[in-house]
Design an enzyme around this catalytic site. Structure first.
Site, mmCIF file in Angstrom:
data_model
loop_
_atom_site.group_PDB
_atom_site.id
_atom_site.type_symbol
_atom_site.label_atom_id
_atom_site.label_comp_id
_atom_site.label_asym_id
_atom_site.label_seq_id
_atom_site.Cartn_x
_atom_site.Cartn_y
_atom_site.Cartn_z
ATOM 1 N N ARG A 1 59.570 7.427 52.271
ATOM 2 C CA ARG A 1 59.173 8.639 53.138
ATOM 3 C C ARG A 1 59.191 7.949 54.765
ATOM 4 O O ARG A 1 58.696 6.962 54.673
ATOM 5 C CB ARG A 1 57.936 9.222 52.756
ATOM 6 C CG ARG A 1 57.997 10.319 51.498
ATOM 7 C CD ARG A 1 58.740 11.444 52.128
ATOM 8 N NE ARG A 1 58.990 12.499 50.831
ATOM 9 C CZ ARG A 1 59.876 12.524 49.947
ATOM 10 N NH1 ARG A 1 60.924 11.749 50.107
ATOM 11 N NH2 ARG A 1 60.028 13.567 49.289
ATOM 12 N N GLU B 1 61.556 14.148 60.157
ATOM 13 C CA GLU B 1 63.175 14.268 60.052
ATOM 14 C C GLU B 1 63.332 15.758 59.878
ATOM 15 O O GLU B 1 62.722 16.598 59.488
ATOM 16 C CB GLU B 1 63.813 13.597 58.797
ATOM 17 C CG GLU B 1 63.135 13.916 57.615
ATOM 18 C CD GLU B 1 63.953 13.227 56.432
ATOM 19 O OE1 GLU B 1 64.009 13.821 55.418
ATOM 20 O OE2 GLU B 1 63.759 11.992 56.644
ATOM 21 N N HIS C 1 69.105 11.108 55.048
ATOM 22 C CA HIS C 1 68.213 11.409 54.011
ATOM 23 C C HIS C 1 69.339 11.929 52.702
ATOM 24 O O HIS C 1 69.283 13.036 52.289
ATOM 25 C CB HIS C 1 67.279 12.630 54.264
ATOM 26 C CG HIS C 1 65.930 12.493 53.071
ATOM 27 N ND1 HIS C 1 64.760 13.025 53.426
ATOM 28 C CD2 HIS C 1 66.019 12.201 51.647
ATOM 29 C CE1 HIS C 1 64.074 12.954 52.383
ATOM 30 N NE2 HIS C 1 64.989 12.743 51.540
#
Length: 320
Positions: free
Chosen positions: A240, A269, A287
């Site tokens: 994360r 994000e 991601h």
């Protein structure tokens, strides 16, 4: 009227997951993939028995208190659950589940991609080729870091961390790790345990961040942590974004204190700190850790397995 459980699916799902949800549930889908603000989410949840959500939906204590009584279970399409106030959900008498294990291998593959891309200056090399600036070869062009014989520190040696370790051994990396407690020897597979994050930092020529985002880990990789690492270390994060301190990482990449970073996750994000985009030694991905066809299907099926079990009166396989 259908006697199937009424299910709200808050985001667009892979086709196979959507088909199964529509077959087995009275499902309300979101084919346009519009992210619902809290008030919209609450309206959509009216009359539903279950919610299948993603990390884009913030299930706060306030939202839990306002949920319709009909909602009895929340299943999240993710391993991480920092977007859910799990205790508030459970205190309300509802079940809550996540999708552990099924994405371990895909995320580990991506961590190795980030490690190699950062160590071997992948962003700079791609830019030379794509921008038409590669006009000759020379002996010191884009020199990177060797992996063989170096030490890889794994911050969080759960399923993903262990999958990374298995891959990294094939590159000749020596494995070190920190957890809250040591693993059994059969799971360590020769990895060296360190009893504090700082002790791990000191031996990490490469560092892979794989711990969950918690009150204890947010901002853990800060300036002091980076200063404890060997000079010219490489940082990789597939966990994360808020586990690393962006100011500290950007300063270390800018100064050369860190050789490079490979990052798949970012605080806030997709609105990452824009300074990352200007750093040649930052290898950045949007991601993609679990982004394979098989893994995303498996995550959705895990959500539905939990829902199936719940409505059959059985324990949920991956309850939180």
């Amino acid at each position: 009227m259908s006697d199937r459980p009424r299910l709200l699916v808050t985001r667009r799902m892979p086709d196979a997951v959507t088909a199964r949800a529509a077959r087995d549930y009275d499902a309300v889908l979101n084919p346009e993939d519009v992210i619902m603000p809290p008030e919209t989410l609450l309206r959509a949840a009216e009359g539903k028995d279950a919610m299948l959500i993603c990390s884009s939906e913030k299930i706060t204590a306030e939202l839990v208190a306002a949920l319709p009584d009909s909602v009895r279970i929340i299943s999240t399409f993710s391993v991480g659950h920092e977007h859910i106030d799990v205790e508030a959900v459970k205190a309300s008498g509802r079940a809550v589940t996540n999708t552990p294990e099924v994405l371990n291998e895909a995320v580990a593959d991506l961590a190795i991609l980030l490690l190699l891309g950062a160590a071997r200056r992948g962003h700079e090399g791609q830019s030379l080729v794509r921008d038409g600036r590669w006009n000759r070869w020379h002996t010191t062009m884009l020199l990177g870091k060797d992996l063989g014989g170096a030490r890889l520190g794994i911050l969080g040696m759960g399923g993903i961390g262990r999958a990374i370790a298995r891959r990294a051994r094939g590159f000749g990396l020596e494995i070190h790790y920190h957890n809250r407690r040591p693993l059994p020897a059969e799971l360590e597979e020769g990895a060296v345990y360190h009893d504090s994050p700082e002790a791990l930092a000191a031996v990490s020529d490469f560092l892979s961040v794989n711990c969950p985002s918690t009150a204890e880990t947010r901002g853990l990789v800060d300036a002091a942590f980076i200063d404890a690492m060997p000079k010219d270390a490489v940082l990789v994060n597939t966990a994360r974004g808020d586990i690393v301190d962006d100011d500290a990482v950007i300063a270390a990449l800018t100064s050369g204190r860190l050789f490079a970073a490979g990052l798949d996750v970012f605080a806030g994000e997709p609105d990452l700190d824009p300074r990352y985009r200007g750093l040649a030694n930052a290898f950045l991905l949007p991601h993609l850790g679990s982004a394979t066809f098989g893994t995303r299907d498996a995550m959705g099926f895990c959500c539905l397995d939990n829902l199936d079990a719940f409505f059959a009166g059985k324990p949920c396989p991956t309850a939180l």
